[in-house]
Design a protein around this motif. Structure first.
Motif, PDB file in Angstrom:
ATOM      1  N   HIS A 161      43.424  48.214  33.407  1.00  0.00           N
ATOM      2  CA  HIS A 161      42.421  48.184  34.475  1.00  0.00           C
ATOM      3  C   HIS A 161      42.098  46.761  34.948  1.00  0.00           C
ATOM      4  O   HIS A 161      42.118  46.500  36.169  1.00  0.00           O
ATOM      5  CB  HIS A 161      41.158  48.924  34.032  1.00  0.00           C
ATOM      6  CG  HIS A 161      41.331  50.414  34.059  1.00  0.00           C
ATOM      7  ND1 HIS A 161      40.978  51.194  35.146  1.00  0.00           N
ATOM      8  CD2 HIS A 161      41.858  51.269  33.144  1.00  0.00           C
ATOM      9  CE1 HIS A 161      41.265  52.464  34.893  1.00  0.00           C
ATOM     10  NE2 HIS A 161      41.798  52.542  33.698  1.00  0.00           N
ATOM     11  N   GLY A 179      39.426  49.163  45.991  1.00  0.00           N
ATOM     12  CA  GLY A 179      39.110  50.053  44.891  1.00  0.00           C
ATOM     13  C   GLY A 179      40.090  51.196  44.776  1.00  0.00           C
ATOM     14  O   GLY A 179      40.530  51.555  43.671  1.00  0.00           O
ATOM     15  N   SER A 229      43.507  49.770  43.588  1.00  0.00           N
ATOM     16  CA  SER A 229      43.406  49.304  42.207  1.00  0.00           C
ATOM     17  C   SER A 229      43.359  50.464  41.225  1.00  0.00           C
ATOM     18  O   SER A 229      44.009  50.429  40.169  1.00  0.00           O
ATOM     19  CB  SER A 229      42.153  48.435  42.034  1.00  0.00           C
ATOM     20  OG  SER A 229      42.201  47.289  42.850  1.00  0.00           O
ATOM     21  N   TYR A 277      43.085  45.629  38.878  1.00  0.00           N
ATOM     22  CA  TYR A 277      42.055  45.152  39.799  1.00  0.00           C
ATOM     23  C   TYR A 277      42.219  43.664  40.095  1.00  0.00           C
ATOM     24  O   TYR A 277      41.967  43.216  41.226  1.00  0.00           O
ATOM     25  CB  TYR A 277      40.662  45.435  39.237  1.00  0.00           C
ATOM     26  CG  TYR A 277      40.224  46.861  39.445  1.00  0.00           C
ATOM     27  CD1 TYR A 277      39.356  47.195  40.488  1.00  0.00           C
ATOM     28  CD2 TYR A 277      40.687  47.892  38.628  1.00  0.00           C
ATOM     29  CE1 TYR A 277      38.960  48.511  40.696  1.00  0.00           C
ATOM     30  CE2 TYR A 277      40.305  49.209  38.831  1.00  0.00           C
ATOM     31  CZ  TYR A 277      39.439  49.514  39.867  1.00  0.00           C
ATOM     32  OH  TYR A 277      39.056  50.819  40.090  1.00  0.00           O
TER      33      TYR A 277
END
Length: 218
Positions: free
Chosen positions: A156, A131, A134, A160
């Motif tokens: 995004h 997390g 990313s 990720y």
């Protein structure tokens, strides 16, 4: 909180960090099945003395996980300070991740065994680092730090997805390398990630990215 209380709290925190670092050394030496006694021995304290600084085994494991994630994030310095061509930055970041895993395999396996979420709100160490990385990559894609501004709705999922792919592939390689060394896997993952980026953002953006830093190497 008065000065004396702050100094005492600082001393306790420093001592706790020393014990966590000793625990990581013990894990490196004894493997993911390390015992509390082995950790205490490495730290030079008794088992009860160790737990005077932690609220039980879960608190100790959480502290070890947090410290390990901190060290891994530090290893990923190429991600946080962009320089050179984006593809080269990607290659350096992937290489740093793989190098950390190969050099600290026992710690990674310990985290997998002992850092599982205890509730829906909590995260495992591996989820946490994915997390963190990313989110940083997504922000750099959005703000143009990597050479081109990419809309958030593309940046995004792309960030990720790419980080998740690298993490999953690296974890599998650590357990079953299938003859691939760090260099070969790094090259393969770099090529795969760059292909995903190319498809996701389009050829014009990729051409712009390819020009970033070109003058510094020409």
């Amino acid at each position: 909180m008065d000065g004396r209380t702050r100094r005492w709290a600082g001393h306790r925190e420093a001592r706790r960090l020393e014990l966590v670092d000793a625990a990581v050394v013990a894990i490196e030496e004894h493997g993911p099945e390390v015992t509390t006694e082995q950790i205490a021995t490495q730290a030079g304290v008794s088992r009860p003395g160790l737990y005077r600084h932690f609220d039980g085994k879960d608190d100790l494991q959480a502290a070890i996980a947090a410290r390990s994630v901190e060290r891994l994030v530090t290893e990923l310095e190429p991600v946080w300070r962009p320089s050179g061509k984006p593809r080269e930055m990607l290659e350096r970041a992937i290489s740093a991740h793989l190098r950390w895993l190969s050099e600290h395999a026992n710690v990674y396996h310990y985290l997998k065994r002992n850092s599982l979420p205890s509730s829906e709100e909590s995260e495992s160490a591996s989820t946490n680092v994915r997390g963190v990385v990313s989110a940083h990559v997504a922000q750099m894609l959005v703000d143009g730090s990597l050479g081109a501004e990419i809309p958030p709705e593309r940046a995004h999922p792309l960030a990720y997805g790419v980080v998740g792919m690298v993490d999953a592939a690296a974890a599998h390689w650590l357990d079953e390398p299938h003859g691939a060394d760090v260099g070969a896997l790094g090259a393969q993952l770099t090529e795969a990630c760059w292909a995903v980026i190319r498809v996701s953002v389009g050829s014009r953006v990729v051409e712009a990215l390819d020009q970033v830093g070109a003058e510094s190497v020409s």
